[in-house]
Design a protein around this motif. Sequence first.
Motif, PDB file in Angstrom:
ATOM      1  N   ASP A  10       0.961   9.084   4.237  1.00  0.00           N
ATOM      2  CA  ASP A  10       0.746  10.349   3.521  1.00  0.00           C
ATOM      3  C   ASP A  10       1.900  11.311   3.815  1.00  0.00           C
ATOM      4  O   ASP A  10       2.554  11.215   4.859  1.00  0.00           O
ATOM      5  N   HIS A  12       2.975  15.641   3.184  1.00  0.00           N
ATOM      6  CA  HIS A  12       2.681  16.990   2.673  1.00  0.00           C
ATOM      7  C   HIS A  12       3.927  17.860   2.784  1.00  0.00           C
ATOM      8  O   HIS A  12       4.712  17.709   3.723  1.00  0.00           O
ATOM      9  N   HIS A  44      -5.509  12.476   7.312  1.00  0.00           N
ATOM     10  CA  HIS A  44      -5.501  11.799   6.011  1.00  0.00           C
ATOM     11  C   HIS A  44      -5.057  10.336   6.129  1.00  0.00           C
ATOM     12  O   HIS A  44      -5.645   9.451   5.499  1.00  0.00           O
TER      13      HIS A  44
HETATM   14 ZN   LIG Z   1      -2.883  14.336   2.634  1.00  0.00          ZN
END
Ligand SMILES: [Zn+2]
Length: 159
Positions: A10, A12, A44
């Motif tokens: 993941d 961000h 996440h």
């Molecule tokens: Zn995320």
Amino acid sequence: MKIRTGFGYDVHQLREGLDFWLGGIKIPHTHGALGHSDADVLIHVICDALLGAANLRDIGYHFSDKDPQYKGIDSKILLQRVVALLTENGYAIGNIDSTVCLQEPKVNPHIPAMKTCLAEVMNIPEDDISVKATTTEKLGFVGTKEGVAAYATVLIYKD
Ligand SMILES: [Zn+2]
């Protein structure tokens, strides 16, 4: 015994003035991660790795970023729900290994607190959770401090 592994990735963006949630705790920093939820990239990837191991799709499938009920949600709640899903499917967590890629601030001083928090949320021993951290030597979006990335692998099993 049935043993399965899973993998999560993941990313961000980082933005000035946002709270920075990582591994379930708030890290003091000028920038925080941008997202529909609290944007906790480490949680996440753990969610995605657990869901992947159980072949239960991914975090976006279960908790849509279009759904207002998840706006600003504490990712620890999402992780608790993922663990509950695995439990419903007869799986237990063996261990989790993860890496956070971040140029700054230093993640290492916060790792013990993250492990304590994550162990509590998932109701597993701290010894079964590994959190590692690396910079990317100033290369790429992590190196230029535009974003944070993370990876996790997990092992789950059922008798
Ligand atoms: Zn995320």
